[in-house]
Design a protein around this motif. Structure first.
Motif, mmCIF file in Angstrom:
data_model
loop_
_atom_site.group_PDB
_atom_site.id
_atom_site.type_symbol
_atom_site.label_atom_id
_atom_site.label_comp_id
_atom_site.label_asym_id
_atom_site.label_seq_id
_atom_site.Cartn_x
_atom_site.Cartn_y
_atom_site.Cartn_z
ATOM 1 N N TRP A 307 0.632 10.185 -8.663
ATOM 2 C CA TRP A 307 0.830 10.748 -7.310
ATOM 3 C C TRP A 307 1.572 9.759 -6.409
ATOM 4 C CZ3 TRP A 307 -2.272 8.656 -3.204
ATOM 5 C CH2 TRP A 307 -2.127 9.304 -1.971
ATOM 6 N N ILE A 308 1.265 8.472 -6.527
ATOM 7 C CA ILE A 308 1.979 7.452 -5.748
ATOM 8 C C ILE A 308 3.456 7.456 -6.118
ATOM 9 C CG2 ILE A 308 2.242 4.970 -5.406
ATOM 10 C CD1 ILE A 308 -0.781 4.712 -5.612
ATOM 11 N N LYS A 309 3.755 7.601 -7.392
ATOM 12 C CA LYS A 309 5.157 7.644 -7.816
ATOM 13 C C LYS A 309 5.856 8.883 -7.267
ATOM 14 C CE LYS A 309 8.067 7.211 -11.919
ATOM 15 N NZ LYS A 309 8.094 7.071 -13.403
ATOM 16 N N SER A 310 5.145 9.995 -7.217
ATOM 17 C CA SER A 310 5.731 11.216 -6.653
ATOM 18 C C SER A 310 6.059 11.027 -5.178
ATOM 19 C CB SER A 310 4.768 12.396 -6.834
ATOM 20 O OG SER A 310 4.523 12.656 -8.197
ATOM 21 N N CYS A 311 5.181 10.331 -4.448
ATOM 22 C CA CYS A 311 5.451 10.050 -3.033
ATOM 23 C C CYS A 311 6.661 9.132 -2.883
ATOM 24 C CB CYS A 311 4.224 9.419 -2.377
ATOM 25 S SG CYS A 311 2.790 10.524 -2.226
ATOM 26 N N ASP A 312 6.743 8.128 -3.763
ATOM 27 C CA ASP A 312 7.874 7.196 -3.689
ATOM 28 C C ASP A 312 9.194 7.924 -3.913
ATOM 29 O OD1 ASP A 312 6.202 5.065 -3.192
ATOM 30 O OD2 ASP A 312 6.029 4.505 -5.315
ATOM 31 N N ASN A 313 9.195 8.942 -4.767
ATOM 32 C CA ASN A 313 10.425 9.665 -5.078
ATOM 33 C C ASN A 313 10.949 10.459 -3.894
ATOM 34 O OD1 ASN A 313 10.420 8.688 -7.707
ATOM 35 N ND2 ASN A 313 9.296 10.445 -8.513
ATOM 36 N N LEU A 314 10.089 10.735 -2.901
ATOM 37 C CA LEU A 314 10.541 11.492 -1.739
ATOM 38 C C LEU A 314 11.423 10.666 -0.813
ATOM 39 C CD1 LEU A 314 7.297 13.457 -0.801
ATOM 40 C CD2 LEU A 314 9.317 14.318 -1.978
ATOM 41 N N GLY A 315 11.259 9.366 -0.811
ATOM 42 C CA GLY A 315 12.099 8.505 -0.003
ATOM 43 C C GLY A 315 11.561 8.188 1.378
ATOM 44 N N TYR A 316 10.606 8.967 1.872
ATOM 45 C CA TYR A 316 10.083 8.727 3.212
ATOM 46 C C TYR A 316 9.120 7.537 3.249
ATOM 47 C CZ TYR A 316 11.828 13.463 3.835
ATOM 48 O OH TYR A 316 12.628 14.570 3.856
ATOM 49 N N PHE A 317 8.580 7.167 2.096
ATOM 50 C CA PHE A 317 7.575 6.113 2.047
ATOM 51 C C PHE A 317 8.172 4.752 1.685
ATOM 52 C CE2 PHE A 317 5.632 10.140 1.083
ATOM 53 C CZ PHE A 317 4.444 10.121 1.783
ATOM 54 N N SER A 318 9.430 4.729 1.283
ATOM 55 C CA SER A 318 10.007 3.475 0.778
ATOM 56 C C SER A 318 10.051 2.392 1.840
ATOM 57 C CB SER A 318 11.419 3.755 0.241
ATOM 58 O OG SER A 318 12.238 4.303 1.267
ATOM 59 N N HIS A 319 10.402 2.759 3.098
ATOM 60 C CA HIS A 319 10.509 1.738 4.142
ATOM 61 C C HIS A 319 9.136 1.154 4.469
ATOM 62 C CE1 HIS A 319 12.377 -0.402 7.393
ATOM 63 N NE2 HIS A 319 11.514 0.094 8.268
ATOM 64 N N ALA A 320 8.101 2.007 4.504
ATOM 65 C CA ALA A 320 6.762 1.497 4.774
ATOM 66 C C ALA A 320 6.286 0.579 3.640
ATOM 67 C CB ALA A 320 5.794 2.669 4.964
ATOM 68 N N LYS A 321 6.698 0.887 2.430
ATOM 69 C CA LYS A 321 6.264 0.082 1.296
ATOM 70 C C LYS A 321 6.869 -1.317 1.353
ATOM 71 C CE LYS A 321 5.566 0.643 -3.668
ATOM 72 N NZ LYS A 321 5.851 1.521 -4.845
ATOM 73 N N THR A 322 8.104 -1.421 1.864
ATOM 74 C CA THR A 322 8.741 -2.742 1.937
ATOM 75 C C THR A 322 8.054 -3.659 2.943
ATOM 76 O OG1 THR A 322 10.304 -1.901 3.593
ATOM 77 C CG2 THR A 322 10.976 -1.783 1.280
ATOM 78 N N LEU A 323 7.347 -3.098 3.920
ATOM 79 C CA LEU A 323 6.661 -3.938 4.904
ATOM 80 C C LEU A 323 5.501 -4.701 4.302
ATOM 81 C CD1 LEU A 323 6.601 -1.567 8.014
ATOM 82 C CD2 LEU A 323 8.238 -3.374 7.467
ATOM 83 N N LEU A 324 5.003 -4.244 3.157
ATOM 84 C CA LEU A 324 3.886 -4.927 2.511
ATOM 85 C C LEU A 324 4.349 -5.990 1.524
ATOM 86 C CD1 LEU A 324 1.622 -1.811 1.795
ATOM 87 C CD2 LEU A 324 1.461 -3.420 3.683
ATOM 88 N N GLN A 325 5.621 -6.062 1.256
ATOM 89 C CA GLN A 325 6.123 -7.035 0.288
ATOM 90 C C GLN A 325 6.428 -8.372 0.948
ATOM 91 O OE1 GLN A 325 9.503 -5.047 -1.478
ATOM 92 N NE2 GLN A 325 8.234 -3.516 -2.507
#
Length: 325
Positions: A307-325
């Motif tokens: 399910w996390i991978k499905s969310c990542d494929n949408l593109g809306y979550f990618s910017h938020a994910k980079t804030l944790l890196q």
């Protein structure tokens, strides 16, 4: 009374002589010409032609109204930083206009005037105070979705209570747009203020000063601008329960509560691709962000990782994910 001279004539007829200077007969030709002119003007108006003087007056009125709307929008923007407790902002970082995508995720009919009230010429401002130690990932994802639906003027500020903010948080709402000074061009104002606050707070409509506390409640407010909440009570309750579980168990709960929430996520995602139906909802946005922020993704069940991978494929979550890196 005027006196008339009456002279008898043979045959019994009577002739009456009237002084020519006593009465002035009207000029029938002049009246006829004037009447023809009036009728031609009426005919032109009936055919849809507008008097040039009226056209000039309407154009002047439109220009005055446009300038008044621009002035009103500018005053609303100044009021946001003058009449609020956040008047000591010391740094304006970025203003952005996110272009609308041709393929928006939410296609439901939402009307800002119906949701927020009609206010011609004034930008509807959403002001959020957030602590940089706890970035509101959910709101950043919703901001991306809002930019798909509306023309959003996005601005990041740093409050004087915060000594420093990482660069990725300063640009979390996107790059600066050259038309950011023209507030009347936008439908929504999304202002994020990095401030030393114990809990996230949102202020909408500066004149009313009605705050909303907590990331979960603010996320509910913003999501309603994207799509109507489920009309079925059972489905609406399901969405709310997942949002509560995300913030109270996954983000703020103990290790046992977090593990139980992950098991519930795995069970639900084994029956459906998304948490509350066939489409992405606020439940998915909230749980995704809280799972990533808690660091539980690597140890999550297989269904949750898929399910996390499905969310990542949408593109809306990618910017938020980079804030944790």
């Amino acid at each position: 009374m005027p006196m008339y001279q009456v002279k008898p004539i043979c045959g019994g007829d009577i002739k009456v002589d009237l002084p020519t200077c006593m009465y002035k007969l009207p000029n029938c030709h002049a009246q006829q010409q004037q009447g023809n002119s009036c009728s031609s003007e009426q005919h032109a108006l009936q055919n849809g032609d507008v008097d040039p003087a009226v056209k000039a007056l309407e154009a002047r009125q439109d220009e005055i109204l446009r300038k008044l709307y621009e002035l009103k929008a500018a005053v609303e923007g100044l009021a946001k930083t003058v009449t609020t407790p956040d008047a000591d902002l010391d740094l304006t970082v970025s203003s952005s206009l996110s272009s609308q995508s041709s393929t928006a995720l939410f296609t439901g009919t939402t009307d800002l005037d119906a949701l927020l009230g009609k206010d011609l010429g004034a930008l509807r401002d959403i002001v959020i105070n957030a602590n940089p130690a706890q970035p509101p990932l959910t709101l950043l994802v919703l901001h991306r979705l809002l930019c798909e639906r509306y023309r959003v003027l996005s601005t990041v500020h740093v409050h004087s209570s915060v000594s420093s903010v990482p660069p990725q948080l300063l640009s979390c709402l996107g790059p600066r747009h050259p038309d950011s000074h023209s507030r009347h061009m936008f439908q929504l104002g999304f202002t994020l203020i990095w401030k030393d606050v114990p809990k996230l707070q949102m202020k909408f409509s500066v004149r009313n000063m009605c705050p909303i506390d907590g990331e979960a409640n603010v996320a509910r407010f913003l999501f309603k601008l994207l799509a109507p909440y489920p009309s079925e009570p059972a489905l609406a309750t399901l969405v709310d329960s997942w949002v509560d579980a995300a913030f109270f168990q996954l983000a703020e709960g103990s290790s046992e509560e977090r593990a139980a929430a992950l098991r519930d996520l795995g069970s639900a995602l084994g029956r459906s691709a998304w948490l509350s139906g066939p489409e992405l909802s606020l439940a998915d946005v909230a749980c995704y962000c809280c799972v990533l922020q808690s660091g539980s993704a690597p140890s999550a069940p297989a269904n949750v990782r898929r399910w996390i991978k499905s969310c990542d494929n949408l593109g809306y979550f990618s910017h938020a994910k980079t804030l944790l890196q």
